[in-house]
Design a protein around this motif. Structure first.
Motif, PDB file in Angstrom:
ATOM      1  N   ASN A  63      -1.069   4.840  -8.055  1.00 50.73           N
ATOM      2  CA  ASN A  63      -1.782   5.731  -7.125  1.00 50.73           C
ATOM      3  C   ASN A  63      -2.232   7.053  -7.733  1.00 50.73           C
ATOM      4  O   ASN A  63      -2.567   7.985  -6.997  1.00 50.73           O
ATOM      5  CB  ASN A  63      -0.903   5.988  -5.895  1.00 50.73           C
ATOM      6  CG  ASN A  63       0.448   6.571  -6.288  1.00 50.73           C
ATOM      7  OD1 ASN A  63       0.571   7.207  -7.337  1.00 50.73           O
ATOM      8  ND2 ASN A  63       1.462   6.351  -5.472  1.00 50.73           N
TER       9      ASN A  63
ATOM     10  N   SER B 142       0.854  -1.195   0.000  1.00 52.64           N
ATOM     11  CA  SER B 142       0.000   0.000   0.000  1.00 52.64           C
ATOM     12  C   SER B 142       0.882   1.234   0.000  1.00 52.64           C
ATOM     13  O   SER B 142       2.007   1.198   0.529  1.00 52.64           O
ATOM     14  CB  SER B 142      -0.872   0.028   1.258  1.00 52.64           C
ATOM     15  OG  SER B 142      -1.458   1.308   1.411  1.00 52.64           O
TER      16      SER B 142
ATOM     17  N   SER C 114       1.987  -1.329  -4.818  1.00 54.19           N
ATOM     18  CA  SER C 114       1.422  -0.445  -3.785  1.00 54.19           C
ATOM     19  C   SER C 114       0.300   0.404  -4.366  1.00 54.19           C
ATOM     20  O   SER C 114       0.557   1.431  -5.009  1.00 54.19           O
ATOM     21  CB  SER C 114       2.512   0.487  -3.235  1.00 54.19           C
ATOM     22  OG  SER C 114       3.393  -0.235  -2.427  1.00 54.19           O
TER      23      SER C 114
ATOM     24  N   LYS D 243       2.414  -3.336   5.695  1.00 48.22           N
ATOM     25  CA  LYS D 243       2.538  -3.105   4.243  1.00 48.22           C
ATOM     26  C   LYS D 243       3.982  -2.767   3.872  1.00 48.22           C
ATOM     27  O   LYS D 243       4.459  -3.159   2.804  1.00 48.22           O
ATOM     28  CB  LYS D 243       1.572  -2.000   3.810  1.00 48.22           C
ATOM     29  CG  LYS D 243       0.110  -2.402   3.926  1.00 48.22           C
ATOM     30  CD  LYS D 243      -0.186  -3.589   3.037  1.00 48.22           C
ATOM     31  CE  LYS D 243      -1.599  -4.103   3.142  1.00 48.22           C
ATOM     32  NZ  LYS D 243      -1.850  -5.233   2.239  1.00 48.22           N
TER      33      LYS D 243
END
Ligand SMILES: NC(=O)c1ccc[n+]([C@@H]2O[C@H](COP(=O)([O-])OP(=O)(O)OC[C@H]3O[C@@H](n4cnc5c(N)ncnc54)[C@H](OP(=O)(O)O)[C@@H]3O)[C@@H](O)[C@H]2O)c1
Length: 240
Positions: free
Chosen positions: A236, A132, A178, A149
């Motif tokens: 992301n 993450s 991630s 994580k």
């Protein structure tokens, strides 16, 4: 020819479900959830292998069955199952800390151990551990979750190096992915004000969808990604 097998943990919903839909057809899937009744849909031809990873006995049984029943054509493992209990560490009960450590870190470690034994024998295989963004940035009220994580990133890098150290010629890759802020059950309960705050930090100006991650997994498992190893891939939207 028999299709290659891919294990996806936490495949009953969210990212795991989206990944299973994208990989179905090309691979034979081994789908995991904590309980069989948690699946609302299952890709045809898939194997089901369930275990509550917060229970040490169930986790051990899961690894044993993975090795006994699927060693022959196991090609890849996506360690995706995960859980978070967001609150200040000061008020976090020890049982929640243990559950996050067991589900998010101990289970992937033991599943990697099982998979690496199989892959070292077969001289090929891919492991993708779902980490993450908070494993790198940290996040208030997610200190234990973030720690688990971050652990997956180090685990993946170390195992990629170890596979090379143990095998002169091999096609074994280990990496982590991630995700940033992805719309799933895990993020649905975040208050609107918090979501607005996150949105301002995302140059893509939207939250991610489960398919944004699933599409990347399809590529990372493929031959086209054969030079991507021992690293962490961030997906992301440019979250800063
Ligand atoms: N959504 C995001 O924004 C985001 C961002 C970064 C990273 N991630 C990571 O991505 C992964 C998938 O997240 P998601 O958003 O898809 O979450 P989700 O919708 O809550 O799904 C979590 C999955 O993990 C399984 N799981 C939970 N507790 C378990 C346990 N005790 N034993 C075995 N399996 C268990 C669940 O199975 P059951 O149905 O049986 O409970 C479910 O299939 C997680 O590792 C998460 O940390 C998510």
């Amino acid at each position: 020819m028999e299709k290659k097998k891919v294990l996806i943990t936490g495949a009953s919903k969210g990212l795991g479900l989206a990944i299973s839909k994208k990989l179905s057809g090309e691979y034979t899937l081994i789908l995991h959830a904590s309980k069989e009744e948690n699946f609302t849909s299952v890709e045809p031809g898939s194997h089901i292998l369930c275990a509550d990873f917060s229970d040490a006995g169930q986790l051990a049984g899961f690894c044993k069955r993975l090795k006994a029943e699927h060693s022959d054509t196991l090609y890849a493992v996506i360690n995706n199952a995960g859980v978070t209990f967001d609150k200040s560490l000061i008020y976090q009960p020890e049982r929640e800390i243990e559950t996050m450590l067991n589900v998010n870190l101990k289970a992937p470690i033991l599943i990697c151990k099982t998979a690496m034994k199989i892959f070292n024998q077969n001289k090929r295989g891919v492991i993708i551990n779902i980490s993450s963004v908070v494993g790198e940035t940290g996040n208030a009220f997610q200190s234990v979750y973030a720690a688990t994580k971050a652990g997956l990133v180090a685990l993946s890098k170390s195992l990629a190096q170890e596979a090379a150290a143990l095998n002169e010629k091999h096609e074994i890759r280990v990496l982590s992915v991630s995700p940033g802020f992805i719309e799933t059950g895990m993020t649905v309960s975040i208050p609107e004000a918090e979501k607005e705050k996150y949105l301002k930090l995302i140059p893509a100006k939207r939250f991610g969808k489960a398919d944004d991650i699933a599409e990347a997994i399809v590529y990372l498992l493929s031959e086209k990604a054969s030079y991507i190893n021992g690293t962490n891939i961030q997906i992301n939207g440019g979250l800063v």
